[in-house]
Design a protein around this motif. Structure first.
Motif, mmCIF file in Angstrom:
data_model
loop_
_atom_site.group_PDB
_atom_site.id
_atom_site.type_symbol
_atom_site.label_atom_id
_atom_site.label_comp_id
_atom_site.label_asym_id
_atom_site.label_seq_id
_atom_site.Cartn_x
_atom_site.Cartn_y
_atom_site.Cartn_z
ATOM 1 N N GLU A 241 10.510 -61.393 51.930
ATOM 2 C CA GLU A 241 10.244 -62.496 52.843
ATOM 3 C C GLU A 241 10.207 -63.828 52.093
ATOM 4 O O GLU A 241 10.741 -64.837 52.566
ATOM 5 C CB GLU A 241 8.922 -62.254 53.572
ATOM 6 N N ALA A 242 9.600 -63.821 50.918
ATOM 7 C CA ALA A 242 9.537 -65.047 50.121
ATOM 8 C C ALA A 242 10.936 -65.489 49.685
ATOM 9 O O ALA A 242 11.254 -66.687 49.684
ATOM 10 C CB ALA A 242 8.646 -64.833 48.906
ATOM 11 N N ALA A 243 11.782 -64.515 49.336
ATOM 12 C CA ALA A 243 13.146 -64.841 48.906
ATOM 13 C C ALA A 243 13.970 -65.404 50.063
ATOM 14 O O ALA A 243 14.803 -66.302 49.870
ATOM 15 C CB ALA A 243 13.821 -63.598 48.335
ATOM 16 N N LEU A 244 13.724 -64.910 51.250
ATOM 17 C CA LEU A 244 14.405 -65.460 52.432
ATOM 18 C C LEU A 244 13.880 -66.858 52.754
ATOM 19 O O LEU A 244 14.654 -67.773 53.063
ATOM 20 C CB LEU A 244 14.211 -64.530 53.629
ATOM 21 N N ASP A 245 12.565 -67.029 52.681
ATOM 22 C CA ASP A 245 11.969 -68.344 52.972
ATOM 23 C C ASP A 245 12.484 -69.423 52.041
ATOM 24 O O ASP A 245 12.713 -70.567 52.460
ATOM 25 C CB ASP A 245 10.441 -68.263 52.856
ATOM 26 N N SER A 246 12.665 -69.076 50.774
ATOM 27 C CA SER A 246 13.078 -70.065 49.778
ATOM 28 C C SER A 246 14.579 -70.320 49.778
ATOM 29 O O SER A 246 15.050 -71.264 49.129
ATOM 30 C CB SER A 246 12.655 -69.596 48.378
ATOM 31 N N GLY A 247 15.337 -69.476 50.475
ATOM 32 C CA GLY A 247 16.787 -69.607 50.450
ATOM 33 C C GLY A 247 17.425 -68.893 49.280
ATOM 34 O O GLY A 247 18.651 -68.949 49.117
ATOM 35 N N GLN A 248 16.608 -68.226 48.448
ATOM 36 C CA GLN A 248 17.180 -67.440 47.355
ATOM 37 C C GLN A 248 18.132 -66.387 47.924
ATOM 38 O O GLN A 248 19.207 -66.161 47.389
ATOM 39 C CB GLN A 248 16.058 -66.779 46.543
ATOM 40 N N LEU A 249 17.726 -65.755 49.017
ATOM 41 C CA LEU A 249 18.620 -64.875 49.759
ATOM 42 C C LEU A 249 19.098 -65.606 51.005
ATOM 43 O O LEU A 249 18.305 -66.240 51.704
ATOM 44 C CB LEU A 249 17.902 -63.587 50.174
ATOM 45 N N ALA A 250 20.387 -65.473 51.302
ATOM 46 C CA ALA A 250 20.923 -66.097 52.517
ATOM 47 C C ALA A 250 20.638 -65.251 53.744
ATOM 48 O O ALA A 250 20.637 -65.758 54.864
ATOM 49 C CB ALA A 250 22.427 -66.299 52.364
ATOM 50 N N GLY A 251 20.388 -63.972 53.531
ATOM 51 C CA GLY A 251 20.114 -63.091 54.649
ATOM 52 C C GLY A 251 19.896 -61.673 54.186
ATOM 53 O O GLY A 251 20.066 -61.340 53.011
ATOM 54 N N CYS A 252 19.499 -60.853 55.132
ATOM 55 C CA CYS A 252 19.203 -59.457 54.823
ATOM 56 C C CYS A 252 19.572 -58.615 56.040
ATOM 57 O O CYS A 252 19.469 -59.066 57.182
ATOM 58 C CB CYS A 252 17.723 -59.303 54.495
ATOM 59 N N ALA A 253 20.015 -57.401 55.787
ATOM 60 C CA ALA A 253 20.224 -56.432 56.861
ATOM 61 C C ALA A 253 19.438 -55.182 56.500
ATOM 62 O O ALA A 253 19.398 -54.777 55.336
ATOM 63 C CB ALA A 253 21.702 -56.110 57.026
ATOM 64 N N MET A 254 18.797 -54.574 57.496
ATOM 65 C CA MET A 254 17.975 -53.390 57.221
ATOM 66 C C MET A 254 18.031 -52.391 58.371
ATOM 67 O O MET A 254 18.020 -52.762 59.533
ATOM 68 C CB MET A 254 16.526 -53.805 56.955
ATOM 69 N N ASP A 255 18.131 -51.133 57.998
ATOM 70 C CA ASP A 255 18.015 -50.042 58.966
ATOM 71 C C ASP A 255 16.711 -49.288 58.749
ATOM 72 O O ASP A 255 16.370 -48.412 59.531
ATOM 73 C CB ASP A 255 19.209 -49.089 58.818
ATOM 74 N N VAL A 256 16.009 -49.649 57.683
ATOM 75 C CA VAL A 256 14.755 -48.983 57.322
ATOM 76 C C VAL A 256 13.740 -50.033 56.886
ATOM 77 O O VAL A 256 14.080 -51.182 56.640
ATOM 78 C CB VAL A 256 14.965 -47.970 56.177
ATOM 79 N N GLY A 257 12.493 -49.605 56.805
ATOM 80 C CA GLY A 257 11.440 -50.505 56.355
ATOM 81 C C GLY A 257 10.145 -49.749 56.194
ATOM 82 O O GLY A 257 10.143 -48.517 56.054
ATOM 83 N N ARG A 258 9.046 -50.464 56.251
ATOM 84 C CA ARG A 258 7.746 -49.845 56.003
ATOM 85 C C ARG A 258 6.920 -49.655 57.278
ATOM 86 O O ARG A 258 5.742 -49.331 57.208
ATOM 87 C CB ARG A 258 6.969 -50.667 54.972
ATOM 88 N N ALA A 259 7.541 -49.827 58.433
ATOM 89 C CA ALA A 259 6.881 -49.473 59.691
ATOM 90 C C ALA A 259 6.915 -47.947 59.829
ATOM 91 O O ALA A 259 7.619 -47.262 59.076
ATOM 92 C CB ALA A 259 7.591 -50.147 60.853
ATOM 93 N N PRO A 260 6.150 -47.371 60.753
ATOM 94 C CA PRO A 260 6.153 -45.915 60.930
ATOM 95 C C PRO A 260 7.561 -45.355 61.105
ATOM 96 O O PRO A 260 8.434 -45.995 61.680
ATOM 97 C CB PRO A 260 5.303 -45.716 62.198
ATOM 98 N N ASP A 261 7.764 -44.143 60.595
ATOM 99 C CA ASP A 261 9.057 -43.459 60.638
ATOM 100 C C ASP A 261 10.145 -44.254 59.921
ATOM 101 O O ASP A 261 11.308 -44.230 60.299
ATOM 102 C CB ASP A 261 9.468 -43.169 62.086
#
Length: 321
Positions: A241-261
């Motif tokens: 999130e910090a990397a996205l906020d700062s513009g270090q990353l231009a974007g992200c795509a995700m099919d997984v994460g730390r929410a349940p399942d």
């Protein structure tokens, strides 16, 4: 014999299917879960009381109590590769066989990776959202995959297929996997520095927990993209999130994460610079039927008294039919 299928009705339709269910019914009496959610805990133990086999959805854990309190249970068949929430040691002590399915989702997941690369590069989702809201999106400069650099971390079956497709599209590909010796590799830090897109496909272990953390994101090209379809454990979400906020990353795509399942975290998924899908990279008919029909073949072998493909503790199996 009786077999319990722990999938909820919705999960049964999406992640198991009628062909596999019919196959199970040819082998034994099948007990279906009629609840709106997958069986777990006391509900799972109660439902499996008189069952010989459990065919388990990924959201139905196999804790020690399950094996200790079900003396009739002979085998626990996981309709997935991931058995991290199954207490295999406890199953072994109780003499219960544990099996896992093999990867049938390689093509499905690899194709989604390519789709996400294109979407991130061309703003497809964002433009569609604007149009649906009644606004005309502004024109934006796109990025071609051909000639861009893709960094793949982990060179298993999915990694190999992603690399094959990416090279066919004219991408320069960098690979990092310390466990694979027979290929030309790039050091992890150099891969981060040189890649326009970074795709972590490593196995989730204690060693790969938060593999992409603040230090890793800081080493990436400014304006690069991250695509995670593997496991949420690989990414430090606060750092992302910090990397996205700062513009270090231009974007992200995700099919997984730390929410349940292993679902994407809703707060991150809602960001305009993030594309998210609900853990469905492997949700295609060929991918699902591969694993579901494999559990049918495993059950058939168990009914015959044999050790099936995918058994993980065969040496401790004492409760044979």
């Amino acid at each position: 014999m009786k077999i319990l299928l722990t999938h909820s009705p919705e999960a049964m339709q999406l992640y198991y299917g009628e062909r596999a269910l019919a196959g199970l019914r040819e082998l034994a009496q099948v007990v279906l879960n009629q609840n709106s959610s997958s069986l777990e805990g006391e509900a799972l133990i109660a439902a499996a009381r008189d069952c010989d086999l459990i065919v388990s959805y990924r959201q139905s854990p196999g804790p020690a109590a399950l094996f200790e309190r079900l003396p009739k249970l002979k085998a626990f068949l996981r309709c997935a590769i991931d058995i991290r929430n199954v207490d295999v040691a406890a199953a072994s002590r109780a003499g219960v066989l544990v099996t896992q399915a093999s990867a049938g989702f390689v093509t499905s997941v690899a194709e989604l990776v390519i789709g996400l690369l294109i979407d991130l590069s061309r703003g497809i989702t964002q433009s569609s959202i604007e149009y649906r809201a009644g606004r005309v999106p502004g024109a934006r400069m796109g990025k071609e995959l051909r000639g861009s650099t893709l960094g793949v971390i982990g060179y298993g079956a999915i990694g190999r297929e992603v690399v094959r497709i990416a090279r066919a599209l004219g991408m320069r590909v960098l690979i990092s996997d310390p466990y694979v010796k027979d290929l030309e590799q790039t050091a992890f830090e150099n891969l981060l520095k040189e890649s326009d897109y970074v795709v972590p496909l490593a196995v989730a272990t204690a060693q790969t927990e938060n593999l992409l953390n603040a230090a890793a994101f800081s080493k990436m090209k400014r304006g690069a993209y991250c695509i995670n379809v593997s496991r949420g454990n690989l990414v430090d979400e606060a750092a992302l999130e910090a990397a996205l906020d700062s513009g270090q990353l231009a974007g992200c795509a995700m099919d997984v994460g730390r929410a349940p399942d292993q679902m994407p975290t809703p707060r991150l998924a809602a960001r305009p610079d993030v594309i998210a899908t609900p853990h469905t990279a492997g949700l295609t008919v060929p991918a699902i039927e591969h694993q579901a029909l494999e559990t049918v073949a495993q059950a058939a072998e168990i009914v015959r008294g044999g050790v099936p493909k995918g058994a993980v503790n065969a040496e401790h199996w004492k409760r044979r039919p």
